[in-house]
Scaffold this motif. Structure first.
Motif, PDB file in Angstrom:
ATOM      1  N   GLY A 191       0.823  -1.208   0.000  1.00 54.41           N
ATOM      2  CA  GLY A 191       0.000   0.000   0.000  1.00 54.41           C
ATOM      3  C   GLY A 191       0.847   1.243   0.000  1.00 54.41           C
ATOM      4  N   SER A 235      -3.547   3.699   2.098  1.00 53.16           N
ATOM      5  CA  SER A 235      -4.269   2.544   1.566  1.00 53.16           C
ATOM      6  C   SER A 235      -3.412   1.317   1.802  1.00 53.16           C
ATOM      7  CB  SER A 235      -4.547   2.718   0.071  1.00 53.16           C
ATOM      8  OG  SER A 235      -5.168   1.569  -0.466  1.00 53.16           O
ATOM      9  N   LEU A 236      -4.029   0.286   2.327  1.00 52.32           N
ATOM     10  CA  LEU A 236      -3.320  -0.957   2.620  1.00 52.32           C
ATOM     11  C   LEU A 236      -4.163  -2.122   2.153  1.00 52.32           C
ATOM     12  CD1 LEU A 236      -0.902  -2.349   3.993  1.00 52.32           C
ATOM     13  CD2 LEU A 236      -2.173  -2.245   6.137  1.00 52.32           C
ATOM     14  N   VAL A 237      -3.562  -3.015   1.380  1.00 48.87           N
ATOM     15  CA  VAL A 237      -4.265  -4.170   0.828  1.00 48.87           C
ATOM     16  C   VAL A 237      -3.513  -5.435   1.218  1.00 48.87           C
ATOM     17  CG1 VAL A 237      -5.027  -5.332  -1.278  1.00 48.87           C
ATOM     18  CG2 VAL A 237      -5.166  -2.838  -1.108  1.00 48.87           C
ATOM     19  N   SER A 242      -9.085  -7.595  -1.784  1.00 49.48           N
ATOM     20  CA  SER A 242      -8.802  -6.407  -2.588  1.00 49.48           C
ATOM     21  C   SER A 242      -9.344  -5.125  -1.964  1.00 49.48           C
ATOM     22  CB  SER A 242      -9.399  -6.574  -3.986  1.00 49.48           C
ATOM     23  OG  SER A 242     -10.809  -6.759  -3.904  1.00 49.48           O
ATOM     24  N   PRO A 247      -9.202  -2.109   0.265  1.00 50.69           N
ATOM     25  CA  PRO A 247      -8.149  -1.425   1.020  1.00 50.69           C
ATOM     26  C   PRO A 247      -8.642  -0.963   2.385  1.00 50.69           C
ATOM     27  CG  PRO A 247      -9.040   0.040  -0.654  1.00 50.69           C
ATOM     28  CD  PRO A 247      -9.704  -1.299  -0.860  1.00 50.69           C
TER      29      PRO A 247
END
Length: 969
Positions: free
Chosen positions: A809, A844-846, A851, A853
């Motif tokens: 991210g 944003s972190l995935v 999928s 975030p």
């Protein structure tokens, strides 16, 4: 500058930023050929020789000026100006804070001081600012240094708890927001370097003492020994020089007793009732009185027999003991046994009020104690070999030991559910997040017995009457460092010097926890208990309750101790992590110009190699049980090795004397949390899956840590444009020794600044704490399966629920800072000033397989700090505000583990007024009055993005102190 030099410089700029193409380099070469006469490149001319001599002298002067020490400052304005000078003169992007005078940083603690810096915020625990967030990232992503040496932590992780450091020790603190290759122990988000006083960088002996009397706006909430609502702080610092200013000594002491009063609620959660509405499922409620006592000692010896050699030895010792009396009642509501609910007001699917019937409450008289020690040794030896070469040898040792004793004691109307009176309780969810309760039973003395009211121990084999419980975790963390570096100075060319070095570090951290049931003698289910009446929960609607001393019950034999190997958590909690790190670096320092634009900074690379190993335990299934007292633990271990290449570049373009553009690009890393690196496993088997060959549905599965975790990596980009207002040094004593070392004196004064900055971190290998990975359980087959079952086993492979490096991210943000002395606007406002900063962050972190975030944990989208101050003729006044929006943070969970929850943001205010006698017999004396948390800010966490679903609610009250400070003239 000749053609070769310009070509080298153009290549360095291009390599650092990746912004310059071949055409630009060619253009730079062409320009150099047009503007540089041929004879200027010949060293045989007398003019060239003279230029070289002048340049050498200039760079020698700059080498002297690079020594870090503060000018003699007095007061908040002086602190601001010296901090600005530290920021302005740095060769990377930093924020800084400087002491107001010897032994006195601004703010009520070093954590509180750091929280006011642009781009930084603090998280409060137990009523005190404790850990630091940099650019929105939590404490896992930053590191702390003292005089350049990395620090260990008293927590069960790497995050440094800054309230363990007395602020009186430090002359200044520099926060590196962009790294340099020579910065060993750097963090991903930033690095906090706390610097103590260097006695030989002072012209003369100096000393000061500070004494404060402290009290809370809330009177003592919970009765008991070792706690109160009054406290004190006494510290002193002494600096002197001997043997014709070749040997110097700094001695510091710090004694503190800090009280906190905490109103605490911890709702169990929010199930869905029969009507499909969310409702509170239960709540643990306390009134807590906390007292933290700390003794700190600092000694620095500095020896400089000549201009070529300096040896500095720093020794610190810090011991603190924190005690908590926690009195309250736990109410099992919706999740209680046979409890009935009558709904009242319902709003948008959430039950705001109602009545619970048949509630069996647990009266709590808990006691918590923390005993911690932190040791630091730092020995630095700097040698100038000749005019061109210098070397440095540093040895450091940092150690933290912590022992917690967390005692729970239960009383109720009878043993287990179905015995004793039950209660009918009305509840109301207040707009401020607090749960207000109105019980009908009397929980005071004479109504209760010692017992296990909810039958929490009845599931054990054999049955345990759990009338109390003890968690006793211990951590032992040490870090040993040996570093060797060399530096070559140049008298011409675009590079002022080149540095190279190696560092060898060994870190060991051990976490163990003893767990003990407290039972009643001879298997009794109840025992009489006497005590006094107190009202620790009156603030939430509950009247008096029974209060007693649980330690006395252990001492007189009322309680029997029944050790258990594994009770409250499924995974064996003990672990040990060992890291052996070898780091090397190469760094070129730049000091030149591009036409009329000055250019300085550095480019370099750091290579970090790590071998890590973790030891833990698992449950032996053949022991006849997998939890409680039946658990038998066997050791397990694991580990990995990795090498990371960390290039970095910092370029500072000086367009005018007042305007700088700073650009930084680097690759950075954050090592895994140590508790996540635990090799411990909680193994289970499902007989129905025995013949399956699919590892996702096989017989074996487990949960635990991951000894093979790798660091979270990031490509970090920073840019900052800074305009500095004019200032002067007329009010400072820039005398011989200090003028060479002082950041303020060599910068020509610092009258404030305005800065606009942006940053971007591209995250990869981010650690997902709730992932799963494939594991070979072959080592467990013999102990878990009979020979017949082994023949049926489809596969020894299975899935472990634990952390993995499967996230990616970004974090990006923009920041605006204004540090403005109001006299720059009009002389009528002389003495007034403002410091304002605002920070907007987006992330944003995935994680793999999902999928959608999420926000990066620990990140607040908005942070802001503001200070208004006035200083004139010894009088000072200021008020400060710190704001941060909601963020994911860490709180203490079951068995002293750390868990993530969303923390509600808000503003906190503090203020200070003081008067310093500048003349006469009282010269050197300062009177101080200050208050913190003046807004009485609540500490609130919630779940599922719904602020109504409160998980923790705390209020600490306001803190006040009055004090005196005396600086010996």
């Amino acid at each position: 500058m000749n053609t070769f030099e310009r070509n080298v410089l153009a290549f360095a700029v291009a390599a650092c930023l990746g912004l310059v193409g071949p055409g630009t380099a060619i253009a730079a070469t062409a320009t150099a050929q047009q503007t540089t006469p041929a004879d200027a490149r010949q060293d045989t001319s007398s003019e060239a020789k003279q230029d070289k001599t002048d340049t050498e002298q200039s760079r020698q002067a700059k080498r002297e000026e690079k020594k870090m020490a503060a000018v003699e400052v007095n007061g908040f304005v002086s602190s601001i100006e010296n901090s600005t000078a530290l920021k302005r003169n740095a060769d990377n992007i930093v924020e800084a804070v400087s002491a107001e005078q010897i032994g006195k940083l601004p703010g009520v603690s070093i954590a509180d001081t750091l929280g006011r810096l642009p781009g930084l915020a603090v998280q409060t625990l137990n009523g005190r600012p404790q850990v630091v967030s940099i650019h929105g990232l939590g404490p896992d992503f930053s590191t702390a240094l003292v005089n350049g040496s990395q620090q260990v932590s008293t927590s069960n992780n790497r995050d440094v708890q800054f309230d363990q450091y007395p602020s009186s020790w430090f002359d200044n603190v520099v926060v590196h927001l962009s790294p340099e290759a020579n910065l060993i122990g750097q963090g991903l988000a930033g690095t906090v370097d706390m610097r103590t006083i260097r006695p030989l960088e002072k012209d003369k002996p100096e000393s000061a003492i500070n004494a404060h009397y402290i009290w809370d706006s809330q009177s003592q909430i919970a009765p008991g020994s070792g706690v109160g609502d009054k406290g004190y702080e006494l510290n002193g610092i002494w600096v002197n020089q001997f043997l014709d200013h070749t040997f110097g000594v700094t001695v510091g002491i710090d004694f503190q007793s800090n009280p906190s009063q905490i109103k605490h609620q911890a709702p169990w959660g929010y199930p869905t009732d029969a009507n499909g509405n969310l409702v509170v499922g239960g709540s643990k409620n306390y009134g807590i009185s906390d007292q933290m006592n700390r003794n700190g000692f600092l000694t620095t010896f500095q020896w400089q027999p000549n201009d070529r050699f300096t040896s500095t030895l720093d020794l610190t010792y810090d011991k603190f003991i924190e005690k908590q009396q926690a009195k309250g009642i736990e109410f099992p509501l919706f999740w209680g046994t046979n409890v009935g609910l009558t709904e009242g007001n319902v709003s948008n699917g959430f039950v705001q009020s109602g009545v619970y019937d048949n509630v069996k409450a647990v009266v709590r008289n808990d006691y918590n104690k923390t005993n911690a020690r932190v040791y630091n040794l730092h020995w630095d030896n700097a040698l100038r070999i000749n005019e061109d070469w210098s070397a440095n040898l540093t040895g450091a040792y940092s150690r933290a030991q912590r022992h917690d004793f967390l005692l729970e004691s239960y009383a109720g109307t009878g043993y287990n559910v179905g015995h004793g009176a039950t209660d009918s309780i009305a509840f109301y969810e207040r707009d401020n997040g607090m749960l207000y309760l109105d019980p009908t039973l009397d929980y005071g003395p004479g109504q209760l017995v010692l017992t296990d009211p909810m039958g929490w121990g009845s599931g054990a084999t054999p049955k345990v009457v759990q009338a109390g419980f003890i968690n006793a975790p211990r951590t032992d963390d040490y870090l040993a460092t040996l570093a060797l570096s060399a530096k070559r100075d140049f008298t011409s060319g675009p590079f002022s010097s080149v540095e190279m070095g190696v560092a060898r570090q060994t870190r060991n951290k051990t976490y163990t926890i003893d767990q003990t049931f407290l039972t009643l003698p001879n298997g009794a289910e109840t025992a009489p208990i006497t005590g006094s009446s107190c009202d620790p929960l009156s603030w939430m609607g509950i009247g008096s309750q029974l209060c007693y001393n649980p330690l006395a019950l252990i001492a007189d034999g009322t309680y029997s101790e029944f050790p258990t190997a594994l009770s409250s958590i499924a995974v064996p909690p003990d672990w040990k992590v060992r890291e052996r790190d070898f780091t090397s670096y190469l760094q070129f320092n730049i000091d030149t110009s591009l036409g009329n634009v000055g250019l300085r900074g550095n480019v370099g690379i750091q290579v970090a190699h790590t071998a890590q190993n973790s030891q833990g335990a698992r449950v032996e299934a053949s022991a006849g049980g997998t939890n409680g007292s039946n658990a038998t633990l066997v050791p397990v271990s694991g580990g990995t090795k990795f090498t990371r290449y960390l290039p970095s570049g910092n370029l500072i373009f000086s367009f005018t004397e007042a305007d700088d553009l700073r650009v930084s690009a680097a690759r950075v890393m954050a090592r895994p949390r140590m508790d996540q690196m635990s090799a411990s496993l909680g193994v289970s088997g499902n007989p129905t899956y025995l013949p399956n060959t699919d590892p996702n549905q096989s017989y074996f599965s487990a949960s635990g840590g991951n000894a093979k975790l790798k660091p979270t990596m990031a490509d970090s980009y920073n840019v900052s444009y800074e305009h500095y207002f004019s200032g002067d040094t007329s009010g400072y004593q820039c005398t011989s020794t200090e003028s060479k070392a002082s950041e303020l004196c060599r910068s020509g004064g610092a009258g404030g600044y305005v800065a606009v900055s942006g940053y971007f971190l591209q995250l990869k290998d981010y650690i997902n704490p709730n992932a799963a990975y494939l594991y070979d359980f072959s080592a467990f087959v013999d102990s878990y399966l009979t020979p017949e079952q082994q023949k049926q086993l489809g596969t020894p492979l299975g899935i472990v629920s634990g952390p993995t490096n499967d996230g990616h991210g970004y974090v990006k943000g923009a920041q605006l800072t204004l540090n403005l002395p109001m006299s720059l606007l009009t002389p009528a406002l002389d003495g007034f000033g403002v410091i304002l900063t605002g920070n907007r962050i987006k992330s944003s972190l995935v994680y793999a397989g999902n999928s959608t975030p999420i926000s990066v944990p620990g990140l607040s989208k908005w942070t802001a700090n503001g200070t208004i101050y006035y200083q004139h003729n010894g009088f000072e006044a200021r008020i400060s505000n710190s704001y941060r929006s909601d963020f994911l943070g860490e709180v203490s969970g079951i068995s002293a583990t750390r868990i993530e929850q969303t923390l509600k943001g808000g503003s906190t205010y503090d203020a200070q007024v003081s008067y310093s006698f500048e003349h006469g017999p009282l010269s050197g004396l300062t009177l101080i009055a200050q208050g913190s948390n003046l807004s009485n800010h609540r500490f609130i966490t919630y779940q599922n993005g719904d602020p109504r679903q409160v998980q923790m609610w705390e209020r600490y009250g306001r803190r006040y102190d009055v004090g005196i400070s005396y600086k010996f003239q």
